[in-house]
Write an enzyme that holds these catalytic residues in place. Structure first.
Site, PDB file in Angstrom:
ATOM      1  N   LYS A 209       1.090  -1.244  -0.115  1.00  0.00           N
ATOM      2  CA  LYS A 209       0.105  -0.105  -0.513  1.00  0.00           C
ATOM      3  C   LYS A 209       1.398   1.851   0.144  1.00  0.00           C
ATOM      4  O   LYS A 209       1.790   0.855   0.586  1.00  0.00           O
ATOM      5  CB  LYS A 209      -1.112   0.201   0.997  1.00  0.00           C
ATOM      6  CG  LYS A 209      -2.449  -1.573   0.217  1.00  0.00           C
ATOM      7  CD  LYS A 209      -3.356  -0.780   1.080  1.00  0.00           C
ATOM      8  CE  LYS A 209      -4.278  -1.832   0.434  1.00  0.00           C
ATOM      9  NZ  LYS A 209      -5.630  -1.792   1.739  1.00  0.00           N
ATOM     10  N   ARG A 245      -4.162 -10.370   3.848  1.00  0.00           N
ATOM     11  CA  ARG A 245      -4.651 -10.373   2.580  1.00  0.00           C
ATOM     12  C   ARG A 245      -3.021  -9.185   2.090  1.00  0.00           C
ATOM     13  O   ARG A 245      -2.560  -8.497   2.054  1.00  0.00           O
ATOM     14  CB  ARG A 245      -6.118  -8.649   2.476  1.00  0.00           C
ATOM     15  CG  ARG A 245      -5.887  -8.973   0.915  1.00  0.00           C
ATOM     16  CD  ARG A 245      -6.942  -7.949   0.378  1.00  0.00           C
ATOM     17  NE  ARG A 245      -7.041  -8.069  -0.314  1.00  0.00           N
ATOM     18  CZ  ARG A 245      -6.500  -7.443  -1.710  1.00  0.00           C
ATOM     19  NH1 ARG A 245      -6.000  -6.975  -0.902  1.00  0.00           N
ATOM     20  NH2 ARG A 245      -7.275  -7.081  -2.793  1.00  0.00           N
TER      21      ARG A 245
HETATM   22  N1  HH2 Z   1      -7.538  -3.766  -0.176  1.00  0.00           N
HETATM   23  C1  HH2 Z   1      -7.226  -3.583  -1.350  1.00  0.00           C
HETATM   24  C2  HH2 Z   1      -8.653  -4.443  -2.245  1.00  0.00           C
HETATM   25  N2  HH2 Z   1      -9.684  -5.252  -1.378  1.00  0.00           N
HETATM   26  N3  HH2 Z   1     -10.084  -6.168   0.909  1.00  0.00           N
HETATM   27  C3  HH2 Z   1      -9.814  -5.979   1.817  1.00  0.00           C
HETATM   28  N4  HH2 Z   1     -10.685  -6.521   2.496  1.00  0.00           N
HETATM   29  N5  HH2 Z   1      -8.988  -5.084   2.347  1.00  0.00           N
HETATM   30  C4  HH2 Z   1      -7.920  -4.246   1.723  1.00  0.00           C
HETATM   31  O1  HH2 Z   1      -6.933  -3.859   2.423  1.00  0.00           O
HETATM   32  C5  HH2 Z   1      -8.708  -4.644   0.671  1.00  0.00           C
HETATM   33  C6  HH2 Z   1      -9.176  -5.428   0.310  1.00  0.00           C
HETATM   34  C7  HH2 Z   1      -6.687  -2.753  -2.518  1.00  0.00           C
HETATM   35  O2  HH2 Z   1      -5.511  -3.605  -2.633  1.00  0.00           O
HETATM   36  P1  HH2 Z   1      -5.552  -4.417  -3.971  1.00  0.00           P
HETATM   37  O3  HH2 Z   1      -5.915  -5.612  -3.914  1.00  0.00           O
HETATM   38  O4  HH2 Z   1      -4.116  -4.817  -4.218  1.00  0.00           O
HETATM   39  O5  HH2 Z   1      -5.390  -2.711  -5.544  1.00  0.00           O
HETATM   40  P2  HH2 Z   1      -7.141  -3.111  -6.328  1.00  0.00           P
HETATM   41  O6  HH2 Z   1      -8.132  -2.695  -5.470  1.00  0.00           O
HETATM   42  O7  HH2 Z   1      -6.250  -1.829  -7.218  1.00  0.00           O
HETATM   43  O8  HH2 Z   1      -6.963  -3.782  -7.032  1.00  0.00           O
END
Ligand code: HH2
Length: 270
Positions: A209, A245
Site C-alpha cells: 500500500k 491479505r
Molecule cells: N485492499 C484492496 C482491495 N481489497 N479488501 C479488504 N478486505 N481489505 C483491503 O485492505 C483491501 C481489499 C486494495 O488492494 P489491491 O487489491 O491490491 O488493489 P486494487 O483495489 O487496485 O485492485
C-alpha cells in the site's frame, strides 16, 4: 499462526499488481502457485478500488471471476473469497464455489446487500472506507480515526446481523488506505487491538500500500514494497489480527513462521 490470504486481481489497473493475472491462464497459474506457497485463502477480484480505476459492470466482473473460481475449485478445496461490492457478483461467485464475500463497502453499496449476504450464508468481510473509491483520497478527515472506524464496523456488523447474517460468519477490516491519510493509517495500525477487541476475526490489508512509499520514497513501484508490507503484517499479527491479505505469499509465510516460532518460545520459557 495468522492465516494468509493471497490476492489474485483479474484487473488491468490494480495499483499493486495491475495486469499480472489478466490472462485467464496466468490467473489460474498464479492462484495455484499461491496455494503451493502456503496461502490459506485466495481473494479474487475483478474491479480495482484504486482512485481513478475504471468501473467494471457486474456482468464483466462475473465473466472474469466465475471461470477462475471454477477452475481453482476443480483442483483445490482452498477457501476462496470474492472481492466485490456488488451483490449479484457475490451471488455468482458463491454459486461457482467461493466461500467468503469480501466487501470493501461493508454491505453498503446497495440496499439489498445485507439480505443477500444472509441468503448466501457465506462468510462476509466488512471493511471500513471513508467515501467511495473514486474520491476517497481527496480529503479524508477524522477527529479520532480509531473510534470512528470501530463505531462504523460495529454499526455494519449489527446491520448485517439484523438482516440475518450469523455472528460467526462476520470478519472486520479497518480498511488501510481507504479514505485515509498516512497519519490515519498509522494510528489504526498502532491501535489494531481496538478493532480486535470488537470480538470478530480481523482481516488486515497492508500489502504494497501507498503509505509504505509515504514513509520510504524508495518503495516505488508498488512491487518494491515487500519489506514495508512484511513489517506492517507482522505488527498486525502481533496485535491479534486473524488474516493478512497479501500479494507476496511465500515471503509472508516465512515471516509469519519466524514470528510464530518466537512467540511460541516466549510462551514456553516465560
Ligand atoms: N485492499 C484492496 C482491495 N481489497 N479488501 C479488504 N478486505 N481489505 C483491503 O485492505 C483491501 C481489499 C486494495 O488492494 P489491491 O487489491 O491490491 O488493489 P486494487 O483495489 O487496485 O485492485
Amino acid at each position: 499462526m495468522a492465516r494468509i490470504m493471497g490476492v489474485v486481481n483479474l484487473t488491468p489497473d490494480s495499483f499493486s499488481d495491475g495486469g499480472r493475472f489478466l490472462a485467464p491462464d496466468a490467473a489460474l497459474a498464479g492462484a495455484l502457485a499461491m496455494i503451493r506457497e502456503g496461502a490459506d485463502i485466495l481473494d479474487v477480484g475483478a474491479e480495482s478500488t484504486r482512485p481513478g480505476a475504471e468501473p467494471v459492470s457486474a456482468d464483466d466482473e462475473i465473466a472474469r471471476l466465475v471461470p477462475l473460481i471454477e477452475a481453482v475449485r476443480a483442483q483445490s478445496d482452498i477457501a476462496i473469497s470474492v472481492d466485490t461490492m456488488k451483490p449479484d457478483v457475490a451471488r455468482a461467485a458463491v454459486g461457482a464455489g467461493a466461500d467468503i464475500w469480501n466487501d470493501v463497502t461493508a454491505l453498503s453499496f446497495s440496499p439489498e446487500a445485507p439480505a443477500v449476504a444472509a441468503e448466501l450464508g457465506c462468510e462476509v468481510v466488512l471493511m471500513h472506507m471513508q467515501g467511495r473509491p473514486g474520491t476517497m483520497q481527496a480529503n479524508p478527515r477524522y477527529d479520532d480515526v480509531t473510534a470512528e472506524v470501530t463505531a462504523f464496523l460495529t454499526e455494519r456488523s449489527e446491520t448485517a446481523m439484523a438482516a440475518g447474517v450469523s455472528r460467526e460468519k462476520i470478519w472486520l477490516d479497518p480498511g488501510i488506505g481507504f479514505g485515509k491519510r498516512l497519519e490515519h493509517n498509522l494510528a489504526l495500525l498502532a491501535h489494531l487491538d481496538a478493532v480486535v477487541a470488537l470480538g470478530f476475526p480481523v482481516l488486515l490489508g497492508v500489502s504494497r500500500k501507498r503509505f509504505i512509499a509515504a514513509l520510504e520514497p524508495a518503495a516505488e513501484p508498488a512491487s518494491a514494497r515487500l519489506p514495508g508490507s512484511l513489517a506492517a503484517a507482522l505488527a498486525g499479527v502481533a496485535a491479534g489480527v486473524a488474516v493478512v491479505r497479501v500479494h507476496d505469499v511465500a515471503a509472508t509465510v516465512q515471516a509469519l513462521k519466524v514470528q510464530a516460532a518466537i512467540a511460541a518460545a516466549r510462551g514456553q520459557t516465560s
